[in-house]
Design a protein around this motif. Structure first.
Motif, PDB file in Angstrom:
ATOM      1  N   THR A 107      41.649  40.846  36.749  1.00 19.41           N
ATOM      2  CA  THR A 107      41.557  41.732  35.651  1.00 19.41           C
ATOM      3  C   THR A 107      41.446  41.286  34.393  1.00 19.41           C
ATOM      4  O   THR A 107      42.262  40.404  34.018  1.00 19.41           O
ATOM      5  CB  THR A 107      42.638  42.980  35.943  1.00 19.41           C
ATOM      6  OG1 THR A 107      42.574  43.442  37.176  1.00 19.41           O
ATOM      7  CG2 THR A 107      42.427  43.871  34.756  1.00 19.41           C
ATOM      8  N   THR A 108      40.323  41.409  33.911  1.00 14.87           N
ATOM      9  CA  THR A 108      40.258  40.873  32.259  1.00 14.87           C
ATOM     10  C   THR A 108      40.057  42.056  31.335  1.00 14.87           C
ATOM     11  O   THR A 108      40.319  43.216  31.774  1.00 14.87           O
ATOM     12  CB  THR A 108      38.880  40.014  32.260  1.00 14.87           C
ATOM     13  OG1 THR A 108      37.709  40.786  32.505  1.00 14.87           O
ATOM     14  CG2 THR A 108      38.735  39.003  33.260  1.00 14.87           C
ATOM     15  N   ALA A 109      39.976  41.699  30.092  1.00 17.98           N
ATOM     16  CA  ALA A 109      40.041  42.521  29.138  1.00 17.98           C
ATOM     17  C   ALA A 109      38.419  43.560  29.139  1.00 17.98           C
ATOM     18  O   ALA A 109      38.657  44.744  28.676  1.00 17.98           O
ATOM     19  CB  ALA A 109      39.982  41.999  27.595  1.00 17.98           C
ATOM     20  N   ASP A 113      51.691  44.560  35.725  1.00 19.27           N
ATOM     21  CA  ASP A 113      50.587  45.610  35.813  1.00 19.27           C
ATOM     22  C   ASP A 113      49.705  45.162  34.538  1.00 19.27           C
ATOM     23  O   ASP A 113      48.641  45.533  34.443  1.00 19.27           O
ATOM     24  CB  ASP A 113      50.616  47.029  36.137  1.00 19.27           C
ATOM     25  CG  ASP A 113      51.268  47.160  37.386  1.00 19.27           C
ATOM     26  OD1 ASP A 113      51.110  46.476  38.326  1.00 19.27           O
ATOM     27  OD2 ASP A 113      52.225  48.177  37.330  1.00 19.27           O
ATOM     28  N   ASP A 114      50.537  44.424  33.594  1.00 19.70           N
ATOM     29  CA  ASP A 114      49.740  44.189  32.230  1.00 19.70           C
ATOM     30  C   ASP A 114      49.317  42.671  32.171  1.00 19.70           C
ATOM     31  O   ASP A 114      48.913  42.344  31.212  1.00 19.70           O
ATOM     32  CB  ASP A 114      51.066  44.559  31.095  1.00 19.70           C
ATOM     33  CG  ASP A 114      51.433  45.908  30.908  1.00 19.70           C
ATOM     34  OD1 ASP A 114      50.576  46.906  31.399  1.00 19.70           O
ATOM     35  OD2 ASP A 114      52.675  46.059  30.529  1.00 19.70           O
ATOM     36  N   ARG A 115      49.193  42.275  33.371  1.00 18.51           N
ATOM     37  CA  ARG A 115      48.573  40.748  33.361  1.00 18.51           C
ATOM     38  C   ARG A 115      47.025  41.072  33.079  1.00 18.51           C
ATOM     39  O   ARG A 115      46.423  41.871  33.773  1.00 18.51           O
ATOM     40  CB  ARG A 115      49.081  40.146  34.592  1.00 18.51           C
ATOM     41  CG  ARG A 115      48.172  38.771  34.887  1.00 18.51           C
ATOM     42  CD  ARG A 115      48.967  38.059  36.028  1.00 18.51           C
ATOM     43  NE  ARG A 115      48.410  38.889  37.102  1.00 18.51           N
ATOM     44  CZ  ARG A 115      48.454  38.506  38.453  1.00 18.51           C
ATOM     45  NH1 ARG A 115      49.504  37.518  38.732  1.00 18.51           N
ATOM     46  NH2 ARG A 115      47.841  38.984  39.382  1.00 18.51           N
ATOM     47  N   ILE A 116      46.644  40.422  32.086  1.00 17.42           N
ATOM     48  CA  ILE A 116      45.260  40.224  31.863  1.00 17.42           C
ATOM     49  C   ILE A 116      44.890  38.738  31.774  1.00 17.42           C
ATOM     50  O   ILE A 116      45.262  37.722  31.232  1.00 17.42           O
ATOM     51  CB  ILE A 116      44.995  40.596  30.348  1.00 17.42           C
ATOM     52  CG1 ILE A 116      45.529  42.014  30.411  1.00 17.42           C
ATOM     53  CG2 ILE A 116      43.468  40.533  29.722  1.00 17.42           C
ATOM     54  CD1 ILE A 116      44.695  43.042  31.006  1.00 17.42           C
ATOM     55  N   ALA A 159      44.178  31.380  33.675  1.00 19.46           N
ATOM     56  CA  ALA A 159      45.239  31.551  32.934  1.00 19.46           C
ATOM     57  C   ALA A 159      45.308  33.036  32.560  1.00 19.46           C
ATOM     58  O   ALA A 159      44.456  33.647  32.659  1.00 19.46           O
ATOM     59  CB  ALA A 159      45.012  30.840  31.692  1.00 19.46           C
ATOM     60  N   PHE A 160      46.610  33.393  32.387  1.00 13.72           N
ATOM     61  CA  PHE A 160      46.431  34.970  32.073  1.00 13.72           C
ATOM     62  C   PHE A 160      47.700  35.178  30.850  1.00 13.72           C
ATOM     63  O   PHE A 160      48.797  34.269  30.972  1.00 13.72           O
ATOM     64  CB  PHE A 160      46.654  35.880  33.319  1.00 13.72           C
ATOM     65  CG  PHE A 160      48.101  35.641  34.061  1.00 13.72           C
ATOM     66  CD1 PHE A 160      49.120  36.344  33.701  1.00 13.72           C
ATOM     67  CD2 PHE A 160      48.035  34.622  35.164  1.00 13.72           C
ATOM     68  CE1 PHE A 160      50.254  35.839  34.456  1.00 13.72           C
ATOM     69  CE2 PHE A 160      49.195  34.224  35.602  1.00 13.72           C
ATOM     70  CZ  PHE A 160      50.194  34.854  35.546  1.00 13.72           C
ATOM     71  N   THR A 161      47.609  36.364  30.275  1.00 10.17           N
ATOM     72  CA  THR A 161      48.770  36.626  29.574  1.00 10.17           C
ATOM     73  C   THR A 161      49.355  38.088  30.256  1.00 10.17           C
ATOM     74  O   THR A 161      48.668  38.784  30.689  1.00 10.17           O
ATOM     75  CB  THR A 161      48.368  36.899  28.175  1.00 10.17           C
ATOM     76  OG1 THR A 161      47.318  38.141  27.936  1.00 10.17           O
ATOM     77  CG2 THR A 161      47.745  35.844  27.467  1.00 10.17           C
ATOM     78  N   GLY A 162      50.741  38.253  29.713  1.00  8.64           N
ATOM     79  CA  GLY A 162      51.506  39.456  30.159  1.00  8.64           C
ATOM     80  C   GLY A 162      52.068  39.235  31.480  1.00  8.64           C
ATOM     81  O   GLY A 162      51.862  38.078  32.091  1.00  8.64           O
TER      82      GLY A 162
END
Length: 317
Positions: A185-187, A152-155, A146-149
């Motif tokens: 890519t995570t936080a 390139d802003d996908r986290i 699962a991701f938000t954004g």
């Protein structure tokens, strides 16, 4: 002189042994079936590590294991943490997406801000050999997170996958397989993304049921051959009506074979090692019994000669 007491007839030990074996087999089948009903449970693996409070749960509810088409069909449902939900508890407070591949349907399941969370029905390729029934197994590889954004802003957010082991006749297990090619890519930075491996094997009760039915099927030609050989050697009287019984046993093989759980396709190992030889044994028994009927059967009585026509009287036309 005292009269001898009549001997008490002893119960044959073979009958006792047969009853005990039948009871034991029955108990084993019942226990295996009951154990399979109790084994329904969830197994969870975490694909993206992170804080438990931010953990998104991806629920896989299998609908069926299609062994012939090598497909694992399941319902995909997303359960986000409270930090990604509105106060109402069922709508997202920001855009949430779920990426799943390889699947036959849409690989991205997206919920916009304020949209109620739902589910999606998917199917995945499951590698296996159905001809090895009932010892066949199937393996499906699934990558999901699962991701938000977006862009390139996908986290990627912490994600766990939970598989519900509740498909009748099957046992499902999940495990993580490390992958060197996939990363997200995570936080906290880029982390590797493992693959979820789902293995489906037939339950013990299904295997026991199939083996027991095959064993009973193999007993049929033994009984037919015993009757046929006894009649041919003259130890038993030949009765022509028994040919109908043998023929009925011959035509009962295919319905019994199609009654096997999971409906193994034609050409499975059971056809070459069991079913084919059951049919051969039944045809052989029928042939021997026909020869016994021809050898010992009641002969037809010779027909009486037709009476000669009476001589015509003189002067008759």
């Amino acid at each position: 002189m005292t009269a001898e007491r009549p001997r008490r007839r002893r119960f044959p030990w073979q009958v006792v042994a047969a009853v005990l074996v039948a009871a034991l087999v029955y108990a084993v089948i019942v226990l295996l079936y009951a154990g399979g009903l109790r084994e329904s449970s969830n197994s969870c693996v975490q694909v993206v590590q992170g804080d438990e409070s931010d953990l998104v749960t991806v629920s896989l509810q299998p609908a069926s294991v299609n062994a012939v088409n090598q497909r694992l069909e399941f319902q995909l449902t997303l359960f986000p943490p409270t930090s990604l939900l509105d106060p109402d508890g069922f709508t997202a407070n920001q855009k949430i997406s779920l990426l799943t591949f390889p699947v036959d349907g849409s690989s991205v399941l997206t919920f916009a801000e304020g949209e109620a969370l739902g589910s999606s029905t998917q199917s995945d390729y499951a590698k296996g050999i159905v001809e090895e029934w009932p010892f066949d197994s199937y393996r499906a590889d699934l990558t999901t997170f699962a991701f938000t954004g977006e862009g390139d802003d996908r986290i990627a957010v912490p994600t766990e996958v939970c598989l519900d082991n509740s498909v009748p006749g099957w046992q499902l297990q999940t495990s993580l397989v490390p992958s060197k090619d996939n990363s997200v890519t995570t936080a906290g930075g880029e982390v590797p993304l493992p693959t979820v491996e789902i293995v489906a094997t037939r339950s013990a009760s299904t295997v026991a049921f199939g083996i027991l039915l095959l064993g009973l099927m193999a007993v049929i030609p033994v009984l037919v051959l015993f009757v046929a050989i006894s009649a041919y050697n003259g130890r038993r009287k030949v009765e022509a009506t028994l040919t109908s019984w043998i023929g009925a046993m011959l035509f009962a093989v295919i319905p019994l074979r199609n009654f096997l759980p999971g409906s193994p396709p034609v050409g499975s190992w059971i056809d070459y090692l069991v079913v084919l030889w059951v049919i051969v044994g039944l045809v052989t028994g029928l042939t021997i019994y026909i020869l016994a009927w021809n050898r010992w059967g009641t002969r037809a009585s010779p027909r009486d000669p037709a009476p000669a026509p009476a001589p015509a009287e003189p002067g008759s036309p």
